[in-house]
Design a protein around this motif. Sequence first.
Motif, PDB file in Angstrom:
ATOM      1  N   GLY A 200       2.655  51.046  -2.252  1.00  0.00           N
ATOM      2  CA  GLY A 200       2.449  51.580  -1.127  1.00  0.00           C
ATOM      3  C   GLY A 200       3.497  51.288  -0.149  1.00  0.00           C
ATOM      4  N   LEU A 201       4.515  50.341  -0.341  1.00  0.00           N
ATOM      5  CA  LEU A 201       5.571  50.214   0.556  1.00  0.00           C
ATOM      6  C   LEU A 201       7.026  50.410  -0.185  1.00  0.00           C
ATOM      7  CD1 LEU A 201       4.104  46.615   1.578  1.00  0.00           C
ATOM      8  CD2 LEU A 201       4.447  48.722   3.244  1.00  0.00           C
ATOM      9  N   ALA A 202       7.000  50.416  -1.441  1.00  0.00           N
ATOM     10  CA  ALA A 202       8.272  50.760  -2.145  1.00  0.00           C
ATOM     11  C   ALA A 202       8.177  50.980  -3.658  1.00  0.00           C
ATOM     12  CB  ALA A 202       9.275  49.463  -1.990  1.00  0.00           C
ATOM     13  N   ILE A 203       9.039  51.516  -4.210  1.00  0.00           N
ATOM     14  CA  ILE A 203       9.077  51.717  -5.731  1.00  0.00           C
ATOM     15  C   ILE A 203       9.741  50.710  -6.249  1.00  0.00           C
ATOM     16  CG2 ILE A 203       9.453  53.384  -7.636  1.00  0.00           C
ATOM     17  CD1 ILE A 203       9.302  55.566  -5.580  1.00  0.00           C
ATOM     18  N   ARG A 204       9.475  49.858  -7.239  1.00  0.00           N
ATOM     19  CA  ARG A 204      10.074  48.868  -8.124  1.00  0.00           C
ATOM     20  C   ARG A 204      10.032  49.310  -9.533  1.00  0.00           C
ATOM     21  NH1 ARG A 204       7.317  46.762  -4.183  1.00  0.00           N
ATOM     22  NH2 ARG A 204       8.288  45.517  -2.463  1.00  0.00           N
ATOM     23  N   GLU A 205      10.969  48.926 -10.329  1.00  0.00           N
ATOM     24  CA  GLU A 205      10.895  48.809 -11.655  1.00  0.00           C
ATOM     25  C   GLU A 205      10.752  47.284 -12.398  1.00  0.00           C
ATOM     26  OE1 GLU A 205      14.154  50.934 -13.368  1.00  0.00           O
ATOM     27  OE2 GLU A 205      14.272  52.313 -12.023  1.00  0.00           O
ATOM     28  N   PHE A 206      10.158  47.343 -13.174  1.00  0.00           N
ATOM     29  CA  PHE A 206       9.615  45.912 -13.907  1.00  0.00           C
ATOM     30  C   PHE A 206       9.978  46.046 -15.396  1.00  0.00           C
ATOM     31  CE2 PHE A 206       6.988  46.594 -10.401  1.00  0.00           C
ATOM     32  CZ  PHE A 206       6.982  45.643  -9.781  1.00  0.00           C
ATOM     33  N   ILE A 207      10.450  45.177 -15.905  1.00  0.00           N
ATOM     34  CA  ILE A 207      10.492  44.979 -17.354  1.00  0.00           C
ATOM     35  C   ILE A 207       9.431  44.118 -18.029  1.00  0.00           C
ATOM     36  CG2 ILE A 207      11.995  44.120 -19.385  1.00  0.00           C
ATOM     37  CD1 ILE A 207      14.509  44.561 -17.558  1.00  0.00           C
ATOM     38  N   MET A 208       8.470  44.401 -19.006  1.00  0.00           N
ATOM     39  CA  MET A 208       7.397  43.821 -19.200  1.00  0.00           C
ATOM     40  C   MET A 208       7.542  43.576 -21.051  1.00  0.00           C
ATOM     41  SD  MET A 208       5.595  43.863 -16.245  1.00  0.00           S
ATOM     42  CE  MET A 208       3.837  43.233 -16.817  1.00  0.00           C
ATOM     43  N   LYS A 209       7.401  42.212 -21.354  1.00  0.00           N
ATOM     44  CA  LYS A 209       7.457  41.987 -22.576  1.00  0.00           C
ATOM     45  C   LYS A 209       6.083  41.952 -23.010  1.00  0.00           C
ATOM     46  CE  LYS A 209       9.095  38.003 -21.431  1.00  0.00           C
ATOM     47  NZ  LYS A 209       9.723  36.626 -21.470  1.00  0.00           N
ATOM     48  N   VAL A 210       5.794  42.274 -24.293  1.00  0.00           N
ATOM     49  CA  VAL A 210       4.497  42.550 -25.133  1.00  0.00           C
ATOM     50  C   VAL A 210       4.207  41.374 -26.042  1.00  0.00           C
ATOM     51  CG1 VAL A 210       3.168  44.313 -26.438  1.00  0.00           C
ATOM     52  CG2 VAL A 210       5.001  45.024 -24.771  1.00  0.00           C
ATOM     53  N   SER A 211       3.071  40.732 -26.170  1.00  0.00           N
ATOM     54  CA  SER A 211       2.598  40.044 -27.262  1.00  0.00           C
ATOM     55  C   SER A 211       1.113  40.175 -27.477  1.00  0.00           C
ATOM     56  CB  SER A 211       2.759  38.635 -27.016  1.00  0.00           C
ATOM     57  OG  SER A 211       2.041  38.229 -25.715  1.00  0.00           O
ATOM     58  N   ASP A 212       0.619  39.729 -28.741  1.00  0.00           N
ATOM     59  CA  ASP A 212      -0.767  39.719 -29.046  1.00  0.00           C
ATOM     60  C   ASP A 212      -1.381  38.463 -28.516  1.00  0.00           C
ATOM     61  OD1 ASP A 212      -0.647  42.127 -30.126  1.00  0.00           O
ATOM     62  OD2 ASP A 212      -0.272  41.534 -32.074  1.00  0.00           O
ATOM     63  N   GLU A 213      -2.647  38.360 -27.991  1.00  0.00           N
ATOM     64  CA  GLU A 213      -3.217  37.376 -27.584  1.00  0.00           C
ATOM     65  C   GLU A 213      -4.843  37.452 -27.780  1.00  0.00           C
ATOM     66  OE1 GLU A 213      -2.984  34.982 -23.245  1.00  0.00           O
ATOM     67  OE2 GLU A 213      -1.156  35.679 -24.214  1.00  0.00           O
ATOM     68  N   VAL A 214      -5.604  36.730 -27.550  1.00  0.00           N
ATOM     69  CA  VAL A 214      -7.057  36.620 -27.387  1.00  0.00           C
ATOM     70  C   VAL A 214      -7.524  35.964 -26.087  1.00  0.00           C
ATOM     71  CG1 VAL A 214      -9.257  35.553 -28.509  1.00  0.00           C
ATOM     72  CG2 VAL A 214      -7.438  35.965 -30.048  1.00  0.00           C
ATOM     73  N   VAL A 215      -8.374  37.024 -25.443  1.00  0.00           N
ATOM     74  CA  VAL A 215      -8.804  36.720 -24.046  1.00  0.00           C
ATOM     75  C   VAL A 215     -10.301  36.506 -24.101  1.00  0.00           C
ATOM     76  CG1 VAL A 215      -9.189  37.694 -21.739  1.00  0.00           C
ATOM     77  CG2 VAL A 215      -7.172  37.960 -23.004  1.00  0.00           C
ATOM     78  N   GLN A 216     -10.820  35.756 -23.358  1.00  0.00           N
ATOM     79  CA  GLN A 216     -12.199  35.174 -23.348  1.00  0.00           C
ATOM     80  C   GLN A 216     -12.920  36.055 -22.250  1.00  0.00           C
ATOM     81  OE1 GLN A 216     -13.464  31.425 -23.696  1.00  0.00           O
ATOM     82  NE2 GLN A 216     -15.543  31.668 -22.868  1.00  0.00           N
ATOM     83  N   VAL A 217     -13.621  36.785 -22.322  1.00  0.00           N
ATOM     84  CA  VAL A 217     -14.528  37.674 -21.447  1.00  0.00           C
ATOM     85  C   VAL A 217     -16.020  37.239 -21.730  1.00  0.00           C
ATOM     86  CG1 VAL A 217     -15.263  39.867 -20.417  1.00  0.00           C
ATOM     87  CG2 VAL A 217     -13.138  39.453 -21.409  1.00  0.00           C
ATOM     88  N   GLY A 218     -16.564  36.463 -20.668  1.00  0.00           N
ATOM     89  CA  GLY A 218     -18.007  35.910 -20.804  1.00  0.00           C
ATOM     90  C   GLY A 218     -17.689  35.076 -21.928  1.00  0.00           C
ATOM     91  N   LYS A 219     -18.770  35.221 -23.016  1.00  0.00           N
ATOM     92  CA  LYS A 219     -18.732  34.341 -24.277  1.00  0.00           C
ATOM     93  C   LYS A 219     -17.895  34.982 -25.444  1.00  0.00           C
ATOM     94  CE  LYS A 219     -23.234  32.241 -23.371  1.00  0.00           C
ATOM     95  NZ  LYS A 219     -24.790  31.924 -23.771  1.00  0.00           N
ATOM     96  N   ALA A 220     -17.509  36.203 -25.086  1.00  0.00           N
ATOM     97  CA  ALA A 220     -16.845  36.821 -26.236  1.00  0.00           C
ATOM     98  C   ALA A 220     -15.335  36.517 -26.266  1.00  0.00           C
ATOM     99  CB  ALA A 220     -17.016  38.409 -25.763  1.00  0.00           C
ATOM    100  N   GLN A 221     -14.972  36.370 -27.420  1.00  0.00           N
ATOM    101  CA  GLN A 221     -13.182  36.373 -27.664  1.00  0.00           C
ATOM    102  C   GLN A 221     -12.685  37.799 -28.102  1.00  0.00           C
ATOM    103  OE1 GLN A 221     -11.349  33.561 -27.428  1.00  0.00           O
ATOM    104  NE2 GLN A 221     -13.383  32.649 -26.596  1.00  0.00           N
ATOM    105  N   VAL A 222     -11.830  38.332 -27.014  1.00  0.00           N
ATOM    106  CA  VAL A 222     -11.541  39.684 -27.251  1.00  0.00           C
ATOM    107  C   VAL A 222     -10.159  39.862 -27.714  1.00  0.00           C
ATOM    108  CG1 VAL A 222     -11.364  42.053 -26.088  1.00  0.00           C
ATOM    109  CG2 VAL A 222     -13.111  40.248 -25.407  1.00  0.00           C
TER     110      VAL A 222
END
Length: 277
Positions: A200-222
Amino acid sequence: MPSRFVRLAALVATLAAAGIAAAAPAQPPAQAPAPARQAALKVVARYDLSITVDANRPSEAVSRVKAAKGAMALLGGSIAAGTIEDVVSIGDEAYTISSTGKAERILATLLGGDTLLRRSEGAVGGGYMASQRFSESRGTKRRLGVNTDYPKRIAIFYKNGKESKVETVNYRIADSASMPYLFLRQPLPLTAMTIAATDGLAIREFIMKVSDEVVQVGKAQVAAVHLTRDQRKGDDASLDLWVRKEDGMPLRFRVGLDDKYGVVLEQKLRELPPVVK
């Protein structure tokens, strides 16, 4: 002039901030290849916000950050800072996203208000969303807007109802509301990608790296795909987005300003919605 911290914090408290669109030429969205028809999609997602502040770290922070640090020094560690509710509607050609944030006192001090309302509207096609209209308001004192005209390759910025500037648009852009949802029901990135986005204040460019991971949401491993910003400068904010591997549903989003300000803002999905098909 807003501080760099406030501009970057706006990406989050969504936070939202870090989702994201691959940088592609800024052609009119209507010219994108027509996607395969899918059923209209509506998702309601609720997130918890937390804030971590290193009260002992010297920083160039503005007064509001110092005030938050003082409060955190009394409370210690990472604390609950608020909630966000997103309503996402996606059709064959267009999408709308409404995001409502309610901040607790600590985050309200940091952001200058206890409510954050965002709305994003745009086109669907070519594999990802293209933001055309974005608005953000914090209470009644700060209202931002961006209207993007892809045929003219410009984005017109507004502050409190008045035009503030015009920027050239070289790529299709995301915004703070659409960022987490750009991969929802879309092919997930397999390699590093460049992102164009506005807070909302400016346009920016980002370089994003990608990897696989496991995330916990509540009791679930996703099983998740983790996108993380490739920081090229010492004062870059760190950006991290975790999306569910099955459907691109955003699970977790974090903006870290700890190197310069000692502040980390994070949103986590409260409960897992069904897999989007």
